[in-house]
Write a protein that holds these residues in place. Structure first.
Motif, mmCIF file in Angstrom:
data_model
loop_
_atom_site.group_PDB
_atom_site.id
_atom_site.type_symbol
_atom_site.label_atom_id
_atom_site.label_comp_id
_atom_site.label_asym_id
_atom_site.label_seq_id
_atom_site.Cartn_x
_atom_site.Cartn_y
_atom_site.Cartn_z
ATOM 1 N N HIS A 270 2.731 29.070 -9.909
ATOM 2 C CA HIS A 270 1.898 30.064 -9.885
ATOM 3 C C HIS A 270 0.725 30.163 -10.863
ATOM 4 O O HIS A 270 -0.499 30.179 -10.833
ATOM 5 N N MET A 271 1.405 29.766 -12.227
ATOM 6 C CA MET A 271 0.443 29.755 -13.220
ATOM 7 C C MET A 271 -0.509 28.626 -13.369
ATOM 8 O O MET A 271 -1.634 28.830 -13.534
ATOM 9 N N SER A 272 -0.113 27.398 -12.929
ATOM 10 C CA SER A 272 -0.695 26.256 -12.719
ATOM 11 C C SER A 272 -2.032 26.413 -11.836
ATOM 12 O O SER A 272 -3.113 25.853 -11.920
ATOM 13 N N ASP A 273 -1.470 27.173 -10.710
ATOM 14 C CA ASP A 273 -2.610 27.326 -9.785
ATOM 15 C C ASP A 273 -3.868 28.272 -10.185
ATOM 16 O O ASP A 273 -4.992 27.998 -9.950
ATOM 17 N N ILE A 274 -3.589 29.208 -11.404
ATOM 18 C CA ILE A 274 -4.638 29.953 -11.711
ATOM 19 C C ILE A 274 -5.340 29.127 -12.803
ATOM 20 O O ILE A 274 -6.369 29.037 -13.049
ATOM 21 N N THR A 275 -4.741 28.523 -13.784
ATOM 22 C CA THR A 275 -5.247 27.707 -14.872
ATOM 23 C C THR A 275 -5.692 26.429 -14.564
ATOM 24 O O THR A 275 -6.848 25.922 -15.357
ATOM 25 N N GLY A 276 -5.451 25.672 -13.573
ATOM 26 C CA GLY A 276 -5.613 24.388 -13.314
ATOM 27 C C GLY A 276 -5.008 23.499 -14.144
ATOM 28 O O GLY A 276 -5.474 22.126 -14.017
ATOM 29 N N LEU A 277 -4.199 23.646 -15.056
ATOM 30 C CA LEU A 277 -3.540 22.866 -15.928
ATOM 31 C C LEU A 277 -2.322 22.218 -15.420
ATOM 32 O O LEU A 277 -1.713 22.715 -14.347
ATOM 33 N N PRO A 278 -2.228 20.762 -15.654
ATOM 34 C CA PRO A 278 -0.692 20.106 -15.136
ATOM 35 C C PRO A 278 0.395 20.919 -15.656
ATOM 36 O O PRO A 278 0.579 21.733 -16.640
ATOM 37 N N ILE A 279 1.430 20.546 -15.017
ATOM 38 C CA ILE A 279 2.934 20.951 -15.485
ATOM 39 C C ILE A 279 3.463 19.903 -15.947
ATOM 40 O O ILE A 279 3.711 18.870 -15.331
#
Length: 327
Positions: A270-279
């Motif tokens: 969910h966070m990555s969808d918002i920030t665009g950062l990889p996990i």
């Protein structure tokens, strides 16, 4: 009612003071830092919890004490300071409050008294044995016993709240947040582990650093993603005010926190969808953080109803992140 709030310049303390003033209570703050707040219904004492004179001034002519103030650290060099503030400070405050005729004393303890990060069974309920395994958890356990002593003495009603991990929603996607930065972002996690002296873990993480900002999904050595409770400050304030005012809270111990734990794997997506950062996935030594703490007792007895789910918190965090980046 005149209420003393210790830790009045902290995250929860600030919000509790605002809530009390909004309900037309008279409030006194007590903290190392002055708040700068100006209100005809507010005054404050600036000082430390282990300062006898400051403590006596703070409890003078108050009806109730919300003891939210504490010193938290995982640094070995801070142990003495932590015991002075959390144990001796609680002893001095409870003694002074009882002597001053305070009617109710609410103590902010912690899930580290169990501890939640090494539960004997799940979910963690208030009757689970207390086996604190960190210096901070030990200071809170000793603080609880001081408070129970005063409950047994019968001069002052006491309530013990075992706090969940608490965050302002806006912090969750902030790399510079003291808690959320290292919890959800790779480079802040590396810096944190270096500061803790966990050089082996820091090196594991450093190898995973691609040179670009990234989230971190922490898993244990068997690949199980972390799971824990993250509670919004606003829900914590609701619980603190219930402990202050509800008749059935007297003499009780409650877990205070969100109803459902947070699964880090789902959260990071969910966070990555918002920030665009990889996990970046990191399998770290040990059993990792994995627990579920029951808030059934405080919901049943006091009518506590947390409303800030992690989904609502992350949505607000995304809006706050966009504002920071556009300013």
């Amino acid at each position: 009612m005149k209420v003393l709030v210790t830790g009045s310049s902290g995250r929860i303390g600030l919000a509790v003071v605002e809530a009390l003033l909004a309900k037309d209570h008279t409030v006194r703050g007590f903290d190392l830092r002055a708040s700068g707040r100006s209100s005809s219904h507010y005054d404050e004492v600036t000082g430390s919890l282990d300062d006898v004179r400051a403590v006596e001034n703070a409890v003078s002519q108050v009806d109730a004490v919300l003891h939210l103030g504490a010193f938290m650290s995982w640094a070995p060099q801070d142990k003495a300071k932590m015991f002075s503030a959390n144990v001796e400070g609680t002893r001095l405050l409870a003694h002074a409050a009882s002597a001053a005729g305070v009617r109710r004393f609410v103590f902010a303890s912690s899930g580290e008294v169990y501890p939640e990060n090494a539960p004997l069974s799940l979910p963690v309920t208030e009757d689970q044995p207390l086996n604190a395994n960190s210096p901070y958890g030990l200071t809170k356990l000793l603080g609880e016993e001081i408070v129970r002593f005063h409950q047994r003495a019968g001069k002052m009603q006491t309530v013990i709240l075992r706090f969940s991990h608490t965050q302002d929603a806006s912090e969750l996607l902030d790399e510079n947040s003291f808690f959320s930065g290292p919890r959800f972002f790779l480079r802040p996690r590396i810096r944190q582990q270096e500061n803790f002296g966990n050089h082996a873990v820091a090196e594991i993480l450093r190898v995973l650093d691609t040179g670009e900002p990234a989230h971190i999904l922490a898993r244990n050595e068997h690949g199980r993603p972390y799971q824990m409770h993250i509670t919004d400050t606003r829900d914590m304030v609701q619980g603190v005010l219930l402990a202050l005012q509800h008749e059935d809270a007297a003499g009780q111990v409650f877990n205070l926190g969100a109803t459902d734990p947070v699964d880090f794997e789902a959260l990071l997506v969910h966070m990555s969808d918002i920030t665009g950062l990889p996990i970046i996935i990191a399998d770290l030594p040990g059993q990792g953080v994995y627990y579920q703490t029951s808030n059934e007792k405080i919901r049943r007895i006091l009518g506590y109803q947390p409303v800030w789910t992690i989904e609502r918190m992350v949505k607000e965090a995304g809006e706050a992140r966009r504002r920071r980046r556009s300013s």
